[in-house]
Design an enzyme around this catalytic site. Structure first.
Site, PDB file in Angstrom:
ATOM      1  N   ASP A 292       0.824  -1.204   0.000  1.00 56.59           N
ATOM      2  CA  ASP A 292       0.000   0.000   0.000  1.00 56.59           C
ATOM      3  C   ASP A 292       0.866   1.265   0.000  1.00 56.59           C
ATOM      4  O   ASP A 292       1.971   1.256   0.538  1.00 56.59           O
ATOM      5  CB  ASP A 292      -0.901  -0.020   1.244  1.00 56.59           C
TER       6      ASP A 292
ATOM      7  N   HIS B 142       2.728   3.231  -8.902  1.00 58.12           N
ATOM      8  CA  HIS B 142       2.565   1.787  -9.100  1.00 58.12           C
ATOM      9  C   HIS B 142       3.796   1.198  -9.808  1.00 58.12           C
ATOM     10  O   HIS B 142       4.226   0.094  -9.508  1.00 58.12           O
ATOM     11  CB  HIS B 142       1.301   1.492  -9.917  1.00 58.12           C
TER      12      HIS B 142
ATOM     13  N   LEU C 280      10.252 -20.987  -5.056  1.00 57.50           N
ATOM     14  CA  LEU C 280       9.342 -20.038  -4.408  1.00 57.50           C
ATOM     15  C   LEU C 280       8.035 -20.002  -5.193  1.00 57.50           C
ATOM     16  O   LEU C 280       8.056 -19.926  -6.424  1.00 57.50           O
ATOM     17  CB  LEU C 280       9.983 -18.630  -4.423  1.00 57.50           C
TER      18      LEU C 280
HETATM   19  C1  FPP Z   1      -2.032   0.230  -3.208  1.00 56.79           C
HETATM   20  O1  FPP Z   1      -1.559   1.528  -3.313  1.00 56.79           O
HETATM   21  C2  FPP Z   1      -1.535  -0.537  -4.322  1.00 56.79           C
HETATM   22  C3  FPP Z   1      -2.312  -1.114  -5.264  1.00 56.79           C
HETATM   23  C4  FPP Z   1      -3.778  -1.029  -5.293  1.00 56.79           C
HETATM   24  C5  FPP Z   1      -1.702  -1.850  -6.360  1.00 56.79           C
HETATM   25  C6  FPP Z   1      -0.440  -2.574  -6.034  1.00 56.79           C
HETATM   26  C7  FPP Z   1       0.142  -2.965  -7.285  1.00 56.79           C
HETATM   27  C8  FPP Z   1       1.453  -2.968  -7.606  1.00 56.79           C
HETATM   28  C9  FPP Z   1       2.580  -2.695  -6.695  1.00 56.79           C
HETATM   29  C10 FPP Z   1       1.798  -3.337  -8.973  1.00 56.79           C
HETATM   30  C11 FPP Z   1       1.240  -4.673  -9.286  1.00 56.79           C
HETATM   31  C12 FPP Z   1       1.905  -5.218 -10.403  1.00 56.79           C
HETATM   32  C13 FPP Z   1       2.350  -6.466 -10.477  1.00 56.79           C
HETATM   33  C14 FPP Z   1       3.276  -6.742 -11.535  1.00 56.79           C
HETATM   34  C15 FPP Z   1       1.949  -7.560  -9.555  1.00 56.79           C
HETATM   35  P1  FPP Z   1      -2.599   2.702  -3.452  1.00 56.79           P
HETATM   36  O2  FPP Z   1      -2.763   3.012  -4.884  1.00 56.79           O
HETATM   37  O3  FPP Z   1      -3.876   2.359  -2.755  1.00 56.79           O
HETATM   38  O4  FPP Z   1      -1.850   3.847  -2.713  1.00 56.79           O
HETATM   39  P2  FPP Z   1      -2.481   5.036  -1.889  1.00 56.79           P
HETATM   40  O5  FPP Z   1      -3.232   4.408  -0.735  1.00 56.79           O
HETATM   41  O6  FPP Z   1      -1.298   5.817  -1.463  1.00 56.79           O
HETATM   42  O7  FPP Z   1      -3.371   5.783  -2.830  1.00 56.79           O
END
Ligand code: FPP
Length: 235
Positions: free
Chosen positions: A17, A34, A128
């Protein structure tokens, strides 16, 4: 006498997050956060394999994330496709078997086909298992399991139903429950992640935003796990 095992977890689960806030702090679009998050993930996967941890589960896209702006949803889907294009060779080199937790049927065709290809290509790897929770919701998973059990039309199955049998109808069938859950970015909640499986997991919350979560902070978290006394409801 201490019952601290001092051992690494067998299964680590991560709620990655804070990507959006990381980007906002830098006056960048959310998708840049992201993208930086994928970089973090790459390093954590490698370290997890090196440490001999057998399962890593990451929350990439929830059933609720479809409600985000279309650009962001498309951006996340593209990141996943690019990730597979760029990393498939590395995953194979490092013995990583890819697995998806979630309903893949709702994914855009291009994304679904790419993911299915990667599942086949990494199928034989044993070092893994990387579970990517994708279009995943904990409540949705439980309801699907209940329906699936009902649809067997097997009254003996219902009579004998217990936790072990129920678990076999979840996306995580044959995968041990996470021992340790990490959530970054200071939010202290579960957000519909692995509701059944986290019953006895140890939790770790850090203020660090996911794109800033590196190997040294991962070790700090794992050290905390090693010092936990797990009682599983007993004394
Ligand atoms: C939460 O941050 C994150 C997500 C909803 C997406 C997580 C995804 C990735 C790290 C990339 C995934 C890709 C692969 C290749 C698996 P947020 O957007 O809710 O952050 P915020 O709370 O600060 O707005």
């Amino acid at each position: 006498m201490s019952n601290i095992s001092g051992a690494y977890p067998v299964h680590v689960a991560i709620i990655m997050d804070g990507n959006g806030r990381w980007a906002k702090k830098r006056f960048m679009p959310r998708i840049a956060g992201h993208k930086a998050g994928v970089e973090s993930l790459r390093k954590i996967i490698e370290e997890t394999g090196d440490l001999g941890i057998k399962y890593l589960t990451v929350y990439a896209f929830s059933t609720e994330n479809w409600n985000r702006p279309k650009d962001e949803v498309n951006g996340l889907m593209n990141l996943l496709v690019n990730y597979i294009d760029n990393e498939l060779n590395n995953l194979n080199k490092n013995g990583v078997r890819l697995n998806i937790l979630g309903d893949m049927s709702a994914l855009p065709t291009k994304v679904r086909e790419k993911v299915e290809m990667a599942l086949v290509e990494t199928n034989k790897n044993t070092k893994l298992t990387l579970n990517i929770a994708l279009n995943y919701g904990g409540r949705d998973e439980i309801i699907r399991a209940v329906k699936s059990i009902y649809n067997q039309g097997d009254s003996e199955l219902i009579d004998n139903l217990d936790e072990d049998i129920f678990s076999r109808f979840l996306y995580t069938a044959n995968i041990p429950d996470p021992d340790f859950v990490i959530r970054t970015s200071g939010e202290v909640r579960i957000s519909n992640f692995l509701l059944w499986q986290l019953a006895y997991s140890e939790m770790y919350f850090t203020e660090t935003l996911w794109p800033d979560f590196g190997v040294s902070e991962y070790h700090k978290a794992l050290d905390s796990f090693k010092n936990r006394k797990r009682r599983f409801g007993k004394i």
